[in-house]
Enzyme design. Structure first.
Site, PDB file in Angstrom:
ATOM      1  N   THR A   1       1.125  -1.232  -0.026  1.00 25.45           N
ATOM      2  CA  THR A   1      -0.033  -0.261   0.052  1.00 25.45           C
ATOM      3  C   THR A   1       0.871   1.276  -0.045  1.00 25.45           C
ATOM      4  OG1 THR A   1      -1.635  -1.197   1.147  1.00 25.45           O
ATOM      5  CG2 THR A   1      -1.897   1.167   1.158  1.00 25.45           C
TER       6      THR A   1
ATOM      7  N   TYR B   1     -12.781  -3.519  -2.252  1.00 27.21           N
ATOM      8  CA  TYR B   1     -13.841  -3.085  -2.804  1.00 27.21           C
ATOM      9  C   TYR B   1     -15.008  -4.163  -3.271  1.00 27.21           C
ATOM     10  CZ  TYR B   1     -16.800  -0.389  -6.336  1.00 27.21           C
ATOM     11  OH  TYR B   1     -17.952   0.224  -6.890  1.00 27.21           O
TER      12      TYR B   1
ATOM     13  N   TYR C   1      -2.684 -10.549   4.038  1.00 22.69           N
ATOM     14  CA  TYR C   1      -2.591  -9.058   4.654  1.00 22.69           C
ATOM     15  C   TYR C   1      -3.928  -8.735   4.920  1.00 22.69           C
ATOM     16  CZ  TYR C   1      -1.729  -4.174   4.448  1.00 22.69           C
ATOM     17  OH  TYR C   1      -1.499  -2.751   4.621  1.00 22.69           O
TER      18      TYR C   1
ATOM     19  N   ARG D   1      -8.884  -0.304   5.147  1.00 25.75           N
ATOM     20  CA  ARG D   1      -8.394  -0.078   3.322  1.00 25.75           C
ATOM     21  C   ARG D   1      -9.391  -0.718   2.759  1.00 25.75           C
ATOM     22  NH1 ARG D   1      -4.732   3.467   2.131  1.00 25.75           N
ATOM     23  NH2 ARG D   1      -3.032   4.178   3.785  1.00 25.75           N
TER      24      ARG D   1
ATOM     25  N   LYS E   1      -0.017 -10.554   7.850  1.00 24.51           N
ATOM     26  CA  LYS E   1       0.415  -9.207   8.366  1.00 24.51           C
ATOM     27  C   LYS E   1      -0.980  -8.617   8.794  1.00 24.51           C
ATOM     28  CE  LYS E   1       1.290  -4.270   6.562  1.00 24.51           C
ATOM     29  NZ  LYS E   1       1.666  -3.602   5.407  1.00 24.51           N
TER      30      LYS E   1
ATOM     31  N   ILE F   1       5.743  -5.231   9.466  1.00 22.78           N
ATOM     32  CA  ILE F   1       5.915  -4.599   8.150  1.00 22.78           C
ATOM     33  C   ILE F   1       5.477  -3.087   8.489  1.00 22.78           C
ATOM     34  CG2 ILE F   1       5.161  -4.410   5.727  1.00 22.78           C
ATOM     35  CD1 ILE F   1       4.916  -7.541   5.937  1.00 22.78           C
TER      36      ILE F   1
END
Length: 295
Positions: free
Chosen positions: A43, A107, A133, A138, A163, A205
């Protein structure tokens, strides 16, 4: 497997194009200052604005420049399963990639069954280890603990790591009790990394490691060694920077900070990420000073 301070690398731009020379220099600086692995095309690397050729070139350059000195965990996620698989297969083709970082599809808002189908499709068609992840802030979609556990059990040796940027530290214990030490757990949130060590995470991370790799590496080394006094002091020194780098849409503040530290990195971002505001620049300047990174 993966541990310590692992920067989610920015992708430097110059004149709207990938600045390969700056990126190679940036990779060297990260390794020289103690970063234990590198994540291109996450990202923070503005992967959502990279076309396929750029995405693959950034990974390729990172692998070339790292030259085996530290592992490369390549961002391979997408909201399109076929695109994610294409990224993973490219990484297999070039070699030198230790794992693919695969974010929950954004999305689309898949169900938990859809997440299992998506990640299973990838795991069954690649030889590359996969790091899940989870960043529901997000993606909207949350990879729930039972889904993580099901995927790790269904695909041993393939889905090997997580993560986690859910903000729910209790999940570390849930995953650990079900999967044991063999399942690699990393924080995806710098401010929570110290607490994560107590529960079973083994690194982060990190966004902040882009800007302060040496301090972040020292913090993680102290936390891993159980030197809580040193880790706490370093965490507090870095804490304003953790916050300032999200004072505006990421990674604009991080790129601004890097441009303050290095004359070979531009602060350029790609739309829809705008240059960071005056207030964000002020917060970054103050945090850099507080951490002792300027002057």
């Amino acid at each position: 497997m993966f541990s310590g301070s692992i920067p989610a690398l920015v992708t430097p731009f110059r004149d709207e194009a990938f600045d390969e020379a700056a990126f190679r220099r940036f990779v060297d600086w990260q390794i020289d200052n103690g970063s234990s692995a590198l994540v291109p095309c996450g990202t923070t690397g503005e992967s959502a604005t990279l076309d396929r050729g750029e995405h693959h070139r950034v990974i390729e350059v990172c692998v070339e420049q790292a030259a085996g000195r530290v592992p490369v965990i390549a961002g391979c996620g997408s909201n399109d399963t076929a695109v994610a698989l294409d990224h993973l297969r490219f990484c297999e083709q070039i070699g030198g990639v230790a794992a693919g970082l695969c974010v929950a599809p954004y999305y689309n808002r898949p169900s938990q069954a859809g997440l299992i189908a998506h990640f299973s499709h990838l795991a069954e068609r690649t030889s590359l280890p996969i790091m899940l992840y989870n960043v529901p802030g997000r993606t909207v979609t949350d990879i729930l603990p039972e889904t993580v556990i099901e995927l790790a059990r269904r695909h041993p040796g393939r889905i090997v790591s997580l993560k986690d940027a859910s903000g729910d530290l209790s999940r570390v214990v849930t995953h650990r009790m079900a999967l044991g030490d063999g399942f690699n757990q990393l924080s995806g949130d710098d401010p929570l990394a110290l607490a994560g060590y107590a529960l079973g995470q083994v690194g982060c991370i990190s966004v902040t490691a882009n800007v302060a790799p040496k301090l972040c590496a020292e913090f993680h080394a102290a936390a891993a060694a159980g030197d809580i006094e040193t880790a706490r002091a370093l965490n507090e020194r870095l804490f304003p920077l953790h916050k300032a780098l999200f004072a505006d849409a990421s990674p604009a503040p991080t790129k601004y900070a890097l441009s303050k530290l290095h004359d070979w990195i531009e602060p350029d971002t790609r739309l829809p990420i705008a240059p960071c505001s005056e207030a964000a620049r002020k917060a970054v300047d103050e945090a850099l000073d507080f951490a002792g990174l300027t002057g």
